[in-house]
Design a protein around this motif. Structure first.
Motif, PDB file in Angstrom:
ATOM      1  N   GLU A   9      -6.249  -3.437   6.455  1.00 19.29           N
ATOM      2  CA  GLU A   9      -7.817  -3.273   5.545  1.00 19.29           C
ATOM      3  C   GLU A   9      -8.176  -3.321   4.896  1.00 19.29           C
ATOM      4  OE1 GLU A   9      -9.223  -2.126  10.084  1.00 19.29           O
ATOM      5  OE2 GLU A   9      -7.879  -4.494  10.776  1.00 19.29           O
ATOM      6  N   GLN A  10      -7.426  -1.303   4.640  1.00 12.39           N
ATOM      7  CA  GLN A  10      -7.364  -0.025   4.055  1.00 12.39           C
ATOM      8  C   GLN A  10      -7.796  -0.779   2.550  1.00 12.39           C
ATOM      9  OE1 GLN A  10      -5.527   2.739   4.794  1.00 12.39           O
ATOM     10  NE2 GLN A  10      -7.562   3.799   6.512  1.00 12.39           N
ATOM     11  N   ALA A  47       1.818  -2.484  -5.743  1.00 18.65           N
ATOM     12  CA  ALA A  47       1.285  -0.946  -4.751  1.00 18.65           C
ATOM     13  C   ALA A  47       1.186  -1.412  -3.595  1.00 18.65           C
ATOM     14  CB  ALA A  47      -0.952  -0.736  -5.042  1.00 18.65           C
ATOM     15  N   TRP A  48       1.397  -2.544  -3.877  1.00 20.46           N
ATOM     16  CA  TRP A  48       1.845  -3.656  -2.053  1.00 20.46           C
ATOM     17  C   TRP A  48       2.982  -3.168  -1.931  1.00 20.46           C
ATOM     18  CZ3 TRP A  48      -0.832  -4.940   1.925  1.00 20.46           C
ATOM     19  CH2 TRP A  48      -0.045  -4.754   2.987  1.00 20.46           C
ATOM     20  N   CYS A  53       4.760   4.439   0.576  1.00 21.91           N
ATOM     21  CA  CYS A  53       5.565   5.888  -0.224  1.00 21.91           C
ATOM     22  C   CYS A  53       3.769   5.951  -0.231  1.00 21.91           C
ATOM     23  CB  CYS A  53       5.641   5.246  -2.073  1.00 21.91           C
ATOM     24  SG  CYS A  53       7.060   4.450  -1.631  1.00 21.91           S
ATOM     25  N   PHE A  54       2.579   5.477  -0.351  1.00 23.35           N
ATOM     26  CA  PHE A  54       0.888   5.916   0.148  1.00 23.35           C
ATOM     27  C   PHE A  54       1.292   6.891   1.397  1.00 23.35           C
ATOM     28  CE2 PHE A  54      -3.063   5.606   1.137  1.00 23.35           C
ATOM     29  CZ  PHE A  54      -3.814   6.380   0.273  1.00 23.35           C
ATOM     30  N   HIS A  55       1.369   8.185   1.737  1.00 31.84           N
ATOM     31  CA  HIS A  55       1.182   8.782   3.085  1.00 31.84           C
ATOM     32  C   HIS A  55      -0.829   9.162   3.019  1.00 31.84           C
ATOM     33  CE1 HIS A  55       4.718   7.797   4.400  1.00 31.84           C
ATOM     34  NE2 HIS A  55       5.374   8.179   2.414  1.00 31.84           N
ATOM     35  N   GLY A  56      -1.096   9.002   1.872  1.00 33.87           N
ATOM     36  CA  GLY A  56      -2.826   9.873   2.002  1.00 33.87           C
ATOM     37  C   GLY A  56      -3.500   9.759   2.737  1.00 33.87           C
ATOM     38  N   ASP A  57      -5.265   9.582   2.900  1.00 32.70           N
ATOM     39  CA  ASP A  57      -6.098   9.294   3.398  1.00 32.70           C
ATOM     40  C   ASP A  57      -6.861   7.841   2.591  1.00 32.70           C
ATOM     41  OD1 ASP A  57      -8.084   9.966   1.805  1.00 32.70           O
ATOM     42  OD2 ASP A  57      -7.651  12.246   2.109  1.00 32.70           O
ATOM     43  N   PRO A  58      -7.749   7.464   3.628  1.00 33.48           N
ATOM     44  CA  PRO A  58      -8.222   6.579   3.118  1.00 33.48           C
ATOM     45  C   PRO A  58      -9.110   6.682   2.269  1.00 33.48           C
ATOM     46  CG  PRO A  58      -8.199   6.144   4.965  1.00 33.48           C
ATOM     47  CD  PRO A  58      -7.924   7.642   4.951  1.00 33.48           C
ATOM     48  N   GLY A  59      -9.773   7.688   1.368  1.00 31.42           N
ATOM     49  CA  GLY A  59     -10.060   8.237   0.410  1.00 31.42           C
ATOM     50  C   GLY A  59      -9.028   8.141  -0.932  1.00 31.42           C
ATOM     51  N   ALA A  60      -8.343   8.295  -0.858  1.00 32.67           N
ATOM     52  CA  ALA A  60      -7.433   8.690  -1.566  1.00 32.67           C
ATOM     53  C   ALA A  60      -6.800   7.489  -1.869  1.00 32.67           C
ATOM     54  CB  ALA A  60      -5.538   9.909  -0.792  1.00 32.67           C
ATOM     55  N   LEU A  61      -6.615   6.368  -1.672  1.00 32.83           N
ATOM     56  CA  LEU A  61      -6.027   5.090  -1.636  1.00 32.83           C
ATOM     57  C   LEU A  61      -6.701   4.573  -3.676  1.00 32.83           C
ATOM     58  CD1 LEU A  61      -4.288   2.608  -0.766  1.00 32.83           C
ATOM     59  CD2 LEU A  61      -6.409   2.067   0.104  1.00 32.83           C
ATOM     60  N   GLN A  66      -5.373   3.031  -8.282  1.00 35.74           N
ATOM     61  CA  GLN A  66      -5.566   4.061 -10.081  1.00 35.74           C
ATOM     62  C   GLN A  66      -4.987   4.036 -11.363  1.00 35.74           C
ATOM     63  OE1 GLN A  66      -9.889   5.416 -10.885  1.00 35.74           O
ATOM     64  NE2 GLN A  66     -10.447   4.740  -9.007  1.00 35.74           N
ATOM     65  N   ARG A  67      -4.188   4.886  -9.969  1.00 35.28           N
ATOM     66  CA  ARG A  67      -2.821   5.720 -11.438  1.00 35.28           C
ATOM     67  C   ARG A  67      -1.870   4.712 -11.529  1.00 35.28           C
ATOM     68  NH1 ARG A  67      -4.109  10.311  -8.117  1.00 35.28           N
ATOM     69  NH2 ARG A  67      -2.185   9.631  -7.017  1.00 35.28           N
ATOM     70  N   ILE A  68      -2.194   3.418 -10.561  1.00 38.61           N
ATOM     71  CA  ILE A  68      -0.400   2.869 -10.921  1.00 38.61           C
ATOM     72  C   ILE A  68      -1.499   1.878 -12.155  1.00 38.61           C
ATOM     73  CG2 ILE A  68       0.229   0.950  -9.897  1.00 38.61           C
ATOM     74  CD1 ILE A  68       0.601   2.084  -6.992  1.00 38.61           C
TER      75      ILE A  68
END
Length: 167
Positions: A9-10, A47-48, A53-61, A66-68
Motif C-alpha cells: 500500500e505504501q 526497490a520492490w 531490506c527496507f526497515h524504515g518508517d513510511p516517511g523514509a520510503l 530516491q537514492r535507488i
C-alpha cells in the motif's frame, strides 16, 4: 503477511504521489525523458525486489527510493557514455540541436566529472527542485552538511570550468 500488504500500500501510494518528482530527479541526471522513464521503472523494480531490506518508517520510503533512482540513473548514464565511446561519438550529455550552448555543455561536463557525492548533491539539492530539508534527508545528511557539500561542489565546478576554458 500483514507487513507485506502494508508495504504494498505504501509503495503504491508513493508511486501515485511522487512519480513526477522521481522522473524529474532521473531526468536531471540522464537528460532524456525516455532514459528517465527507464531509470525510474528499473528503480521501482529494484526497490520492490529489495523491499525486505527496507526497515524504515513510511516517511523514509521516499528517500530510499530516491537514492535507488539516483543510483540507477547514474548507472544508465555511465552505460550511455561507454556506448558512445565505443562508437566514437563521445558527448557527455546530449542536448537538443536547437539549444546548443557551449557553456551549458561545459557545465554538464564539469558536473559529470564531480565525485559522485557532489554530483548527487548538485542533482538533488540544486537541479531537482527539492527543498533543502528533503534533499538532505534523501542524501542521508544534515541540512548543514548539505549546504557545505553544495558550497564545495560549486567551488569544484568553478575550478573545473576555468580549466576547461583555458584548454
Amino acid at each position: 503477511m500483514e507487513q507485506e500488504d502494508k508495504f504494498k500500500e505504501q509503495f503504491a501510494e508513493l508511486i501515485r504521489t511522487q512519480l513526477g518528482l522521481f522522473r524529474k530527479i532521473a531526468f536531471q541526471i540522464v537528460n532524456s525523458h525516455a532514459d528517465a522513464d527507464d531509470a525510474v521503472q528499473t528503480a521501482f523494480i529494484r526497490a520492490w525486489e529489495k523491499r525486505s531490506c527496507f526497515h524504515g518508517d513510511p516517511g523514509a520510503l521516499s528517500a530510499w527510493v530516491q537514492r535507488i533512482i539516483v543510483s540507477v540513473s547514474y548507472d544508465l548514464l555511465r552505460k550511455r557514455m561507454r556506448d558512445q565511446r565505443r562508437h566514437g561519438d563521445l558527448q557527455i550529455l546530449e542536448s537538443a540541436p536547437d539549444t546548443h550552448d557551449p557553456d551549458l555543455e561545459m557545465l554538464d561536463r564539469a558536473i559529470a566529472e564531480l565525485p559522485e557525492r557532489y554530483r548527487e548533491t548538485i542533482h538533488l539539492a540544486v537541479l531537482s527542485g527539492l527543498s533543502g530539508e528533503d534533499a538532505a534527508k534523501t542524501l542521508g545528511c544534515s541540512v548543514n552538511a548539505l549546504y557545505q557539500r553544495i558550497h564545495k561542489a560549486k567551488k569544484m565546478l568553478l575550478d573545473s570550468m576555468r580549466r576547461m576554458k583555458d584548454e
